[in-house]
Motif scaffolding. Structure first.
Motif, PDB file in Angstrom:
ATOM      1  N   LEU A 192       0.868  -1.333  -0.149  1.00 30.47           N
ATOM      2  CA  LEU A 192      -0.171  -0.119   0.089  1.00 30.47           C
ATOM      3  C   LEU A 192       0.688   1.143   0.089  1.00 30.47           C
ATOM      4  CD1 LEU A 192      -3.106   0.167   0.289  1.00 30.47           C
ATOM      5  CD2 LEU A 192      -2.950   0.686   2.681  1.00 30.47           C
ATOM      6  N   CYS A 193       0.543   2.201  -0.952  1.00 24.37           N
ATOM      7  CA  CYS A 193       1.386   3.450  -1.049  1.00 24.37           C
ATOM      8  C   CYS A 193       0.897   4.675   0.140  1.00 24.37           C
ATOM      9  CB  CYS A 193       1.346   3.985  -2.315  1.00 24.37           C
ATOM     10  SG  CYS A 193      -0.101   4.735  -2.875  1.00 24.37           S
ATOM     11  N   GLY A 198      -3.530   6.890   3.027  1.00 23.93           N
ATOM     12  CA  GLY A 198      -4.083   8.476   3.387  1.00 23.93           C
ATOM     13  C   GLY A 198      -5.638   8.241   3.130  1.00 23.93           C
ATOM     14  N   ARG A 199      -5.915   7.906   2.114  1.00 24.24           N
ATOM     15  CA  ARG A 199      -7.438   7.825   1.765  1.00 24.24           C
ATOM     16  C   ARG A 199      -7.958   6.764   2.624  1.00 24.24           C
ATOM     17  NH1 ARG A 199      -5.200   8.761  -3.668  1.00 24.24           N
ATOM     18  NH2 ARG A 199      -4.941   6.405  -4.075  1.00 24.24           N
ATOM     19  N   ILE A 204     -12.189   6.261   7.661  1.00 22.12           N
ATOM     20  CA  ILE A 204     -12.535   5.781   8.817  1.00 22.12           C
ATOM     21  C   ILE A 204     -12.166   6.877  10.045  1.00 22.12           C
ATOM     22  CG2 ILE A 204     -12.203   3.414   8.234  1.00 22.12           C
ATOM     23  CD1 ILE A 204      -9.491   3.350   9.864  1.00 22.12           C
ATOM     24  N   ALA A 205     -11.351   7.824   9.944  1.00 22.48           N
ATOM     25  CA  ALA A 205     -10.619   8.862  10.718  1.00 22.48           C
ATOM     26  C   ALA A 205     -11.972   9.377  11.664  1.00 22.48           C
ATOM     27  CB  ALA A 205     -10.171   9.915  10.143  1.00 22.48           C
ATOM     28  N   VAL A 231       0.165  11.330   4.368  1.00 23.63           N
ATOM     29  CA  VAL A 231      -1.086  10.915   5.167  1.00 23.63           C
ATOM     30  C   VAL A 231      -1.892  12.145   5.854  1.00 23.63           C
ATOM     31  CG1 VAL A 231      -2.128   9.598   6.723  1.00 23.63           C
ATOM     32  CG2 VAL A 231      -0.235   8.471   5.308  1.00 23.63           C
ATOM     33  N   LYS A 232      -1.181  12.917   6.487  1.00 24.78           N
ATOM     34  CA  LYS A 232      -1.827  14.152   7.021  1.00 24.78           C
ATOM     35  C   LYS A 232      -2.307  15.067   6.221  1.00 24.78           C
ATOM     36  CE  LYS A 232      -0.131  18.126   9.866  1.00 24.78           C
ATOM     37  NZ  LYS A 232      -0.934  18.306  11.057  1.00 24.78           N
ATOM     38  N   ARG A 233      -1.780  15.400   5.062  1.00 25.79           N
ATOM     39  CA  ARG A 233      -2.429  16.140   4.136  1.00 25.79           C
ATOM     40  C   ARG A 233      -3.778  15.510   3.436  1.00 25.79           C
ATOM     41  NH1 ARG A 233      -2.195  15.596  -1.143  1.00 25.79           N
ATOM     42  NH2 ARG A 233       0.037  14.456  -0.838  1.00 25.79           N
ATOM     43  N   ILE A 234      -3.605  14.286   3.216  1.00 21.91           N
ATOM     44  CA  ILE A 234      -4.865  13.830   2.481  1.00 21.91           C
ATOM     45  C   ILE A 234      -6.056  13.774   3.573  1.00 21.91           C
ATOM     46  CG2 ILE A 234      -5.755  11.562   1.569  1.00 21.91           C
ATOM     47  CD1 ILE A 234      -2.956  11.124   0.029  1.00 21.91           C
TER      48      ILE A 234
END
Ligand SMILES: [Zn+2]
Ligand SMILES: [Zn+2]
Length: 265
Positions: A192-193, A198-199, A204-205, A231-234
């Motif tokens: 997984l990239c 991030g997506r 689920i966030a 990840v933070k940005r996405i």
């Protein structure tokens, strides 16, 4: 009830995670030398004699390198799917320490419940692990080419999640890996990239997720700062959740023990 969760080391070279309660101590994967694993346990203050079991997600050496040694030395059972038992070479394990698990079927060790779930990866019968201790939950989802709906379901109620962020797509495409290896990593059964991680987190966030570890980073095609920032940005773009304010996130360390998460309820 307390749930403890700590990646002991994480990355393409080796993976091992500690999970436990006040009464139970479990290792998930043993992709390092016996010595490395015992040292990591000492560092988090867990006596190796108190380890109850080892759960193995799949047969790749970065998950099983020390499995046989640890099982024999500590006389603990190994839990793995049929396919993983068939495919891994870890030396002799006594029948009483050989436990077979199946995707979708929960199993109990003391006061913890573990449910393996299917992941899309180029191993024989690989699984992610959902973990429950009382009302607290955690999940480990690494080594997957993409996240199926099933994976999303299993991780969606996690309080703590260790999620793969293996590579940055641009770094992989531009990097020195051979074409077949690039193709394998990019495939549905590879890894997984950062963007996909991030997506997935964005979806689920807004649930009960409190602590996210990004793990299984590639040495060659990623770096901790890039994985974290991406990840933070996405997550912020897609669901407006502010990482670090509303959701604790850290990159699991490659060769050292990460910070221990302890939740109580
Ligand atoms: Zn693997
Ligand atoms: Zn792996």
């Amino acid at each position: 009830m307390a749930l403890k969760f700590c990646p002991l080391f994480s990355g393409s070279d080796g993976n091992c995670t500690f999970v436990g309660t006040d009464n139970t101590n479990i290792l998930i994967d043993a992709g390092g030398s016996g010595k490395q694993i015992l040292c990591a346990l000492e560092e988090i203050g867990v006596d190796p004699k108190d380890i109850d079991a080892l759960i193995v997600t799949h047969e790749h050496s970065d998950h099983v390198k020390g499995a046989g040694v640890i099982s024999r030395k500590l006389d603990i059972p190994i839990y793995a799917t049929d396919g993983t038992w068939y495919a891994m070479s870890i030396g002799g394990i006594s029948p009483s320490n050989t436990k077979v698990i199946s995707s979708g079927e929960p199993f109990v060790i003391n006061d913890m419940v573990f449910t393996p779930f299917d992941i899309s990866h180029d191993a024989l019968e690989p699984v992610g692990i959902h973990i429950r201790a009382g009302d607290l939950t955690a999940a480990i989802a690494t080594d997957m080419g993409f996240a199926t709906e099933d994976v999303r379901d299993y991780i969606s109620d996690a309080d703590v999640l260790l999620l793969e962020a293996n590579y940055d797509e641009e770094m992989l495409r531009q990097g020195s890996y051979s074409y077949p290896l690039k193709k394998r990593i990019l495939s549905d059964k590879g890894h997984l990239c950062n963007d996909e991680a991030g997506r997935l987190v964005s979806s689920i966030a807004e649930g009960r997720l409190k602590k996210l570890y990004l793990g299984h980073l590639s040495q060659e095609n990623n770096n901790p700062v890039l994985a974290y920032k991406t990840v933070k940005r996405i997550v912020h773009e897609l669901c407006k959740v502010d990482v670090q304010k509303e959701l604790m996130m850290e990159v699991a360390l490659r060769y050292r023990v990460s910070s221990m998460t302890k939740l109580e309820k």
